[in-house]
Design a protein around this motif. Structure first.
Motif, PDB file in Angstrom:
ATOM      1  N   ASN A 130      -7.379   0.066   9.648  1.00 49.60           N
ATOM      2  CA  ASN A 130      -7.640   1.137   8.679  1.00 49.60           C
ATOM      3  C   ASN A 130      -9.063   1.656   8.859  1.00 49.60           C
ATOM      4  O   ASN A 130      -9.801   1.184   9.728  1.00 49.60           O
ATOM      5  CB  ASN A 130      -7.352   0.666   7.250  1.00 49.60           C
ATOM      6  N   ASP A 151      -2.257   7.648   4.099  1.00 48.57           N
ATOM      7  CA  ASP A 151      -2.677   7.282   5.449  1.00 48.57           C
ATOM      8  C   ASP A 151      -1.729   6.269   6.075  1.00 48.57           C
ATOM      9  O   ASP A 151      -1.313   6.419   7.229  1.00 48.57           O
ATOM     10  CB  ASP A 151      -4.104   6.726   5.434  1.00 48.57           C
ATOM     11  N   CYS A 152      -1.365   5.232   5.326  1.00 46.34           N
ATOM     12  CA  CYS A 152      -0.418   4.238   5.855  1.00 46.34           C
ATOM     13  C   CYS A 152       0.938   4.877   6.126  1.00 46.34           C
ATOM     14  O   CYS A 152       1.559   4.615   7.160  1.00 46.34           O
ATOM     15  CB  CYS A 152      -0.251   3.075   4.876  1.00 46.34           C
ATOM     16  N   MET A 197      -7.790   5.328  12.211  1.00 47.81           N
ATOM     17  CA  MET A 197      -6.769   4.296  12.112  1.00 47.81           C
ATOM     18  C   MET A 197      -6.065   4.159  13.459  1.00 47.81           C
ATOM     19  O   MET A 197      -5.926   5.149  14.180  1.00 47.81           O
ATOM     20  CB  MET A 197      -5.726   4.668  11.052  1.00 47.81           C
ATOM     21  N   CYS A 201       0.843  -1.192   0.000  1.00 44.27           N
ATOM     22  CA  CYS A 201       0.000   0.000   0.000  1.00 44.27           C
ATOM     23  C   CYS A 201       0.881   1.245   0.000  1.00 44.27           C
ATOM     24  O   CYS A 201       1.791   1.374   0.817  1.00 44.27           O
ATOM     25  CB  CYS A 201      -0.908   0.001   1.228  1.00 44.27           C
TER      26      CYS A 201
END
Length: 133
Positions: free
Chosen positions: A87, A32-33, A71, A28
């Motif tokens: 997530n 966000d990650c 998250m 990914c």
């Protein structure tokens, strides 16, 4: 028979069990990650929340709730190892790197990466034959 694998933190205080094949197994590249985990991309294995559980050591687990995103990062309070994160869809995501580290550097066949997600948002180019979505 349902597939089941476990991972543990560096110090061994916490063990997490994953049941069934992951929904997603790839890389990914979303913002966000990167923001939650402070990595350029996440080598992700994702399951529905009820398929990942803390098998032992729950009293050694801390959870960091991201201040603005839906998250979390779940980690061992003793050694700091991230065991999984969640997530916005409520999935639990275990790093392929943690699986490799706790399984003699071998990924089960159903955990092999299948593609890159959000590759258009990448901050680093990856030269491999996997599809880039």
């Amino acid at each position: 028979m349902t597939e089941q694998h476990s991972v543990h933190c560096d110090c061994g205080a916490v063990e997490v069990t994953m049941t069934g094949a992951p929904k997603v197994h790839g890389y990914c590249h979303c913002e966000d990650c990167r923001d939650l985990l402070q990595v350029p991309y996440h080598s992700v294995l994702a399951w529905e929340a009820d398929q990942v559980e803390i098998a032992h050591g729950a009293d050694s687990v801390n959870t960091f709730q991201h201040p603005t995103k839906r998250m979390t990062r779940v980690f061992c309070r003793d050694c700091g190892e991230v065991l999984y994160n969640t997530n916005a869809m409520g999935w639990k995501l275990v790093s392929q790197l943690l699986v490799l580290k706790t399984h003699d550097h071998t990924l089960p066949e159903s955990y092999q990466p299948s593609s890159h997600f959000f590759y258009d948002r990448r901050i680093i180019n990856i030269d491999d034959p996997l599809p880039k979505r």
